[in-house]
Design a protein around this motif. Structure first.
Motif, PDB file in Angstrom:
ATOM      1  N   ASP A 148      -1.954  -1.982  -5.905  1.00  0.00           N
ATOM      2  CA  ASP A 148      -3.268  -2.574  -5.667  1.00  0.00           C
ATOM      3  C   ASP A 148      -3.173  -4.083  -5.835  1.00  0.00           C
ATOM      4  O   ASP A 148      -2.628  -4.578  -6.829  1.00  0.00           O
ATOM      5  CB  ASP A 148      -4.280  -1.990  -6.655  1.00  0.00           C
ATOM      6  CG  ASP A 148      -5.693  -2.477  -6.388  1.00  0.00           C
ATOM      7  OD1 ASP A 148      -5.953  -2.931  -5.259  1.00  0.00           O
ATOM      8  OD2 ASP A 148      -6.541  -2.398  -7.304  1.00  0.00           O
ATOM      9  N   ALA A 176       0.831  -1.210   0.000  1.00  0.00           N
ATOM     10  CA  ALA A 176       0.000   0.000   0.000  1.00  0.00           C
ATOM     11  C   ALA A 176       0.865   1.260   0.000  1.00  0.00           C
ATOM     12  O   ALA A 176       0.521   2.250  -0.646  1.00  0.00           O
ATOM     13  CB  ALA A 176      -0.935  -0.018   1.212  1.00  0.00           C
ATOM     14  N   ASP A 202       1.721   2.306  -3.295  1.00  0.00           N
ATOM     15  CA  ASP A 202       0.542   2.597  -4.119  1.00  0.00           C
ATOM     16  C   ASP A 202       0.244   1.435  -5.061  1.00  0.00           C
ATOM     17  O   ASP A 202      -0.128   1.613  -6.222  1.00  0.00           O
ATOM     18  CB  ASP A 202       0.742   3.888  -4.921  1.00  0.00           C
ATOM     19  CG  ASP A 202      -0.591   4.482  -5.374  1.00  0.00           C
ATOM     20  OD1 ASP A 202      -1.629   4.113  -4.797  1.00  0.00           O
ATOM     21  OD2 ASP A 202      -0.591   5.304  -6.309  1.00  0.00           O
TER      22      ASP A 202
END
Length: 467
Positions: free
Chosen positions: A129, A124, A127
């Motif tokens: 997913d 996370a 960034d």
């Protein structure tokens, strides 16, 4: 308008206690003002002090009203303004989608509470997913396999470092594509369906199930009749980066992946796929195409297997020694020995050409050979130079592209101009290698670009006959 007023009233309910407090405060203020006016009014400067006090009170009241309206009674911001973040250009709701890339990642973590959470937190922060997650339990620890969508600027070394800092070890990363977005159960069911329809799909299905690996199919007996070695047990053998499975058709299937050990979960999936193949028995699709040759004769093209050995042997008997020598690059007497191997679905796919009367007149082989794939043709003498070889070659190359192969190559004699012309007729980039009269023509399959690369067994050296 009434609805708006009702909504405001619902948000601000009326309190009678507040009214009593305000009324008492007003009477108190009047009493105090009257007392002050009587005391100041009897002094020489009393009237001027009263006027100055009135002006000061009026100014204070005006300031208080303005301040209250600006801060205490300002309308609340709209939900869109609260929920929609401003973009880099400062306009809400117009944010451009960021550039991203798909990654496959596998790492080993300790089987303790919080280990997966720490790994997810590290992703996370980058960034990243997480699109899918599979877990492969081990005796000590767990192998977590991810499909990730990451910023396009993120590089593999940085991703590996962050995962290692979060407790991951033995991390492996590879770029993925849109084909990997299919969830694992759906993909496995699709592979099982393809295997159920066609026995030749088993090596391809194993390759797609296990990722980039090398698959070798070894017959129990060589074409010359000699045993090829010890066979694995029925339950198979798993040795780190190698798994050995019993081939339902006889022989062994060896799967190797040097860069990453197989997990017990992957071994169980591969065994299940092989067991499905064993229960279904020999099978090939029975559809066929009807073609009309330039002189008007109709021929049919269909898949062939080991049930066609007798017809293939009969065709060998009608072929000249030169045609068989062009095809097999060895003694003519050994040509018949290769047929059982060539017609086996474990080593590739075979197309047969039959006349309207049902006589077999040509065979085309697509033989798995690592990252490349060999194509081989044999056309009976009386049916050569009628375009049959070209039709077979085009279909074989199309099958190789569908299987995800990067290239196909043909081994022939430098004097076999018909085979060279057929390869040129594909319209693909060609590479030529010649040594001691043997010519290897390799065609790069542009249609297979971007697909998963397949690795299969190196088969016995074979060549091509004329078209």
């Amino acid at each position: 308008m009434t609805d708006v007023t009702s909504a405001k009233s619902a948000r601000r309910p009326h309190h009678w206690r507040r009214d009593l407090v305000e009324l008492a405060a007003m009477f108190t203020a009047v009493a105090v003002a009257d007392t002050i006016a009587k005391l100041i009014g009897h002094t020489p400067d009393g009237p001027f002090l009263l006027i100055a006090s009135a002006v000061a009170l009026a100014a204070t009241a005006t300031f208080h009203t303005w301040w209250a309206r600006r801060h205490s009674h300002a309308p609340p911001p709209s939900e869109a303004a609260v929920d929609t973040p401003a973009t880099s250009e400062g306009t809400a709701g117009e944010q451009r989608p960021r550039e991203s890339a798909l990654w496959r990642m596998r790492t080993t973590v300790k089987d303790t509470p919080g280990s997966l959470a720490a790994l997810c937190n590290a992703l996370a922060r980058l960034d990243v997913d997480i699109l899918t997650l599979q877990t492969h339990p081990l005796a000590e620890g767990t192998v977590d396999e991810f499909l990730l969508r990451a910023p396009a600027s993120l590089q593999a070394p940085q991703l590996t470092r962050e995962v290692a800092a979060a407790g991951g070890s033995g991390t492996w990363t590879e770029r993925a594509d849109a084909h990997d977005l299919v969830d694992t159960p759906t993909r496995v069911l699709g592979l099982a369906t393809r295997t159920a329809l066609d026995a030749a799909e088993l090596p391809l299905a194993l390759r797609q199930l296990l990722g980039r690996c090398t698959i070798r199919s070894r017959p129990a007996v060589s074409p010359t009749g000699r045993p090829t070695g010890e066979m694995p047990p029925v339950e198979g053998v798993l040795e780190e980066t190698v798994m050995r499975l019993r081939d339902p058709n006889g022989g062994a299937i060896t799967v190797e992946r040097a860069y990453l050990p197989f997990t017990p979960t992957e071994f169980a999936r591969a065994r299940a796929l092989v067991e499905l193949d064993a229960r279904l028995g020999p099978r090939v699709p029975r559809s066929q195409d009807i073609l009309t040759l330039p002189e008007g004769n109709e021929i049919s093209v269909r898949r062939a297997d080991q049930d066609d050995i007798d017809a293939a042997l009969a065709m060998h008997g009608r072929c000249s020694a030169r045609t068989l020598e062009m095809r097999y690059h060895g003694p003519v007497r050994d040509a018949d020995r290769y047929l059982n191997h060539l017609l086996s679905p474990r080593f590739g796919r075979t197309l047969a050409v039959e006349t309207a009367s049902g006589r077999l007149v040509a065979l085309g082989h697509l033989l798995w050979d690592g990252d490349e794939t060999e194509v081989a043709l044999l056309v009976e003498d009386d049916w050569q130079r009628r375009g049959i070889g070209t039709q077979l070659l085009e279909r074989l190359v199309g099958m190789a592209a569908e299987a995800g192969c990067d290239s196909v190559y043909a081994v022939t004699r430098s004097s076999n101009t018909a085979m060279v012309a057929a390869m040129r007729g594909l319209g693909l980039p060609l590479d030529y290698q010649i040594e001691e009269g043997t010519l290897v023509v390799t065609a790069r399959l542009d249609a297979a670009a971007g697909r998963p690369r397949s690795r299969y067994e190196r088969t016995e050296p074979t060549g091509q006959g004329e078209r």
